[in-house]
Write an enzyme that holds these catalytic residues in place. Sequence first.
Site, mmCIF file in Angstrom:
data_model
loop_
_atom_site.group_PDB
_atom_site.id
_atom_site.type_symbol
_atom_site.label_atom_id
_atom_site.label_comp_id
_atom_site.label_asym_id
_atom_site.label_seq_id
_atom_site.Cartn_x
_atom_site.Cartn_y
_atom_site.Cartn_z
ATOM 1 C CG ASP A 34 3.461 13.916 22.372
ATOM 2 O OD1 ASP A 34 2.341 13.391 22.563
ATOM 3 O OD2 ASP A 34 4.601 13.461 21.877
ATOM 4 C CB ALA A 35 4.573 19.908 25.418
ATOM 5 C CG ASP A 38 3.688 20.514 19.700
ATOM 6 O OD1 ASP A 38 2.678 20.651 20.132
ATOM 7 O OD2 ASP A 38 4.032 19.698 18.627
ATOM 8 C CB SER A 83 6.506 -3.320 -18.059
ATOM 9 O OG SER A 83 5.756 -4.329 -16.992
ATOM 10 C CG LEU A 84 11.534 -5.777 -15.458
ATOM 11 C CD1 LEU A 84 11.596 -6.280 -14.147
ATOM 12 C CD2 LEU A 84 12.591 -5.800 -16.055
ATOM 13 C CD GLU A 114 18.559 -5.334 -9.197
ATOM 14 O OE1 GLU A 114 19.646 -5.267 -8.611
ATOM 15 O OE2 GLU A 114 17.736 -4.648 -9.750
ATOM 16 C CE LYS A 116 8.749 -7.774 -11.699
ATOM 17 N NZ LYS A 116 7.873 -7.444 -10.954
ATOM 18 C CG ASP A 118 4.358 -7.492 -5.372
ATOM 19 O OD1 ASP A 118 4.052 -6.622 -6.187
ATOM 20 O OD2 ASP A 118 3.260 -8.183 -4.967
ATOM 21 N NE ARG A 137 5.673 1.228 -14.659
ATOM 22 C CZ ARG A 137 4.679 0.856 -15.373
ATOM 23 N NH1 ARG A 137 3.471 1.068 -15.325
ATOM 24 N NH2 ARG A 137 5.085 0.418 -16.486
ATOM 25 C CD GLU A 175 8.469 -2.094 -6.902
ATOM 26 O OE1 GLU A 175 9.208 -1.322 -7.888
ATOM 27 O OE2 GLU A 175 7.521 -2.745 -7.286
ATOM 28 C CE1 TYR A 227 13.474 -0.343 -10.778
ATOM 29 C CE2 TYR A 227 12.319 -0.886 -9.032
ATOM 30 C CZ TYR A 227 12.353 -0.265 -9.920
ATOM 31 O OH TYR A 227 11.282 0.202 -10.442
ATOM 32 C CE LYS A 300 17.461 -4.658 -13.003
ATOM 33 N NZ LYS A 300 17.127 -3.685 -12.075
ATOM 34 C CE LYS A 324 6.124 -12.070 -12.006
ATOM 35 N NZ LYS A 324 5.379 -11.429 -12.825
ATOM 36 C CB CYS A 418 -25.558 -9.674 15.492
ATOM 37 S SG CYS A 418 -24.423 -10.592 16.273
ATOM 38 C CB CYS A 421 -26.682 -11.522 19.650
ATOM 39 S SG CYS A 421 -26.761 -10.008 18.990
ATOM 40 C CB CYS A 436 -23.287 -7.026 16.411
ATOM 41 S SG CYS A 436 -24.458 -7.422 17.724
ATOM 42 C CB CYS A 441 -23.525 -9.113 20.921
ATOM 43 S SG CYS A 441 -22.861 -10.628 19.772
#
Length: 677
Positions: A34-35, A38, A83-84, A114, A116, A118, A137, A175, A227, A300, A324, A418, A421, A436, A441
């Site tokens: 990491d150094a 840096d 939208s579609l 193609e 869709k 999510d 969007r 997307e 898309y 499409k 869908k 809890c 216990c 808890c 416990c």
Amino acid sequence: MDITTLRAQTEDLRRLIRRHEYLYYVLDRPEITDAEFDQLYQRLQTLETQYPELITPDSPTQRVGGQPVEGFASVQHKAAMLSLDNAYNADELREFEARIKRALPGERFTYVVEPKVDGLGVALLYERGRLVRGATRGDGRYGEDVTHNLMTVRGIPRRLHGPLAACAALEVRGEVFMWRQAFEKLNRGLEAEGDEPFANPRNAAAGSVRQKDSRVTAGRPLDIFIYGVSYAEPDPFTDHWQTMEQLLDSGFLLDPKDRKNTLERYRRRCADIGEAVVNCLEIEAARDEIGCGCDGVVVKVDAIEQQRRLGSTTHHPRWAIAYKFPARQATSVIRKIDVNVGRTGALTPTALLDPVEIAGATISRATLHNADEIERLDVREGDTVLIERAGDVIPHILRVIQGKRPSQSTPFRFPTRCPVCGAEAFRPEGEVVSRCTNSACLARLKESLLHFGSRRAMDIEHLGGAVVEQLVDRVLVREFADLYRLDVETLATLERLAQKSATNLYNAIQGSKGRGLSRLLFALGIRYVGEHVAAIVARHYGSMERAELASEEELAEIFGIGPRIAQSVALYFRQPENRRQIEQLREVGVSMKEAGVTAEPRPLAGKIFVLTGGLEGFTRDEAKGLIERQGGRVTSTVSKKTDYVVVGKDPGSKYDNAKRLGVPTLDESMFKKLLGR
Ligand code: IVH
């Protein structure tokens, strides 16, 4: 040095930094410390400060490490993000074709289908091949400016190559999403560090893109599925298929093999609507193989000129439709809300349901996450609820069907104690989880032991739930070290554990003694200490003895350790009970060292430095990195505890303080000698 050489040098440096970021953030396989990283970063920053004309918007300095932004600016999309329209069966797809045939009589149409995906829709604006803006969007017309965050997504090129780089402006739509495996890994990591997991991949993608700090986004496994193009100047595209091919060739695919990924494999060209329907059904059947949230197929019209003449309504384009998939939802009745206790003491509610089948699996439980979620949904025992099962993700409750609520139902009262216990449960202000408060416990102990032995921790094979349950219930184990005190005879008395399995378990336990400090730190279950943090701490200190003594301030100065983690680790080691448990582990022979680290000479171990004034041979960060690598530490104020003050050009008041307190001072040449340079 002339500006051309400087520019080339800066570009080389940027390439190097990007490569190491990729190794660190994406592959989780850093090749430098990491150094050292840096130092590279610092060198670039220095160059850019000296020569601001060298700064480019795609420079790593303009991206990661940027200050957290306050909110997001609003940006207007080049064209509305619509939208579609939806179709739910083959007939509705044919009706779609009938509509467009009525609009453009006598014409023939070919299609592209193609997936869709999510996720979160985004618009990426390129000017002359450079990514200048990335937006969510939003309301369709105005989105949020999340450029810095989207620049960290591996699949989004910051620069296009090939002919599209010549476009004065090009807005690409896609997307942003997470592959399901990556999502599950992310959630496991969040949980291991005591953070709230995401409910589903979509939320995880949306939450990651809308982060205030782009460093957080950079650490999230995001990908993009492109898309469409909503604006191009000049516009070189003739059909959708060719548009996508050109985009993929311009940098949206780093690796040509990616064209075979499950999403690209299911982008298909179809000669007529019949072929489109067949492909929709085929993709639906393969839905689980896609590996990411996919809720349908978009059909499409391929020819862009026809798309233009068909136009759009205010809601959706007339040239596209989403077929869908049947929802993976069902309704069932909650018989009981159960509250379980995790290893951090977190109380997690689960709904126990009348078994119901969703897409081939019998569902009888659904997660309720936490008390807030119960309140938000207002779920009660006896309620009929709508449940969703998305791929491999644990089913969750979408909403209560209010009309079916029994008349005598009462709101669910989240336990204030809890359930195992009986100790008080505590929910700190601003947090969603109640825990808890009893560290002894038994429910917590069982979960802690399971975590201790898990694959990525001490990796004790055969130490499963049934075994742990018995070990705790029969008072054979009360803390981690007790595991190592078990002999084969005792293990063989456990139910369903024959002599041979008892021997295997015994060997697995004993064999785990030498796993090393990093795994041990992770196994202890310290809050916010996941595998990655454990490795950083282990590498830094090399041994438990040294890590145990670290102060919060010292920990917070290690690159990669934030104040929240530092506080948690220091707090953990301050508790006498935790130190006693570690001592016990040491006594039974568990290794407390990190292989490789202790071998390094650490001549400055324990020494505290303060730097003041400018050094000629190194930047501040370089000097700090060199001191730390040899075991020393750098603080910002001079006190009696300071061992050396390194004095450069034009020192500040720290120099006076050093003299006043009698702290030894070193000039640059003495400092170099001390470092052995
Ligand atoms: S085309 C103007 N294609 O679904 C064209 N959208 O429900 C409209 N989406 O806002 C978008 N995969 O965020 C298109 N292959 C795909 C898609 C896709 C996912 C999203 C997109 C859109 C939403 C509409």
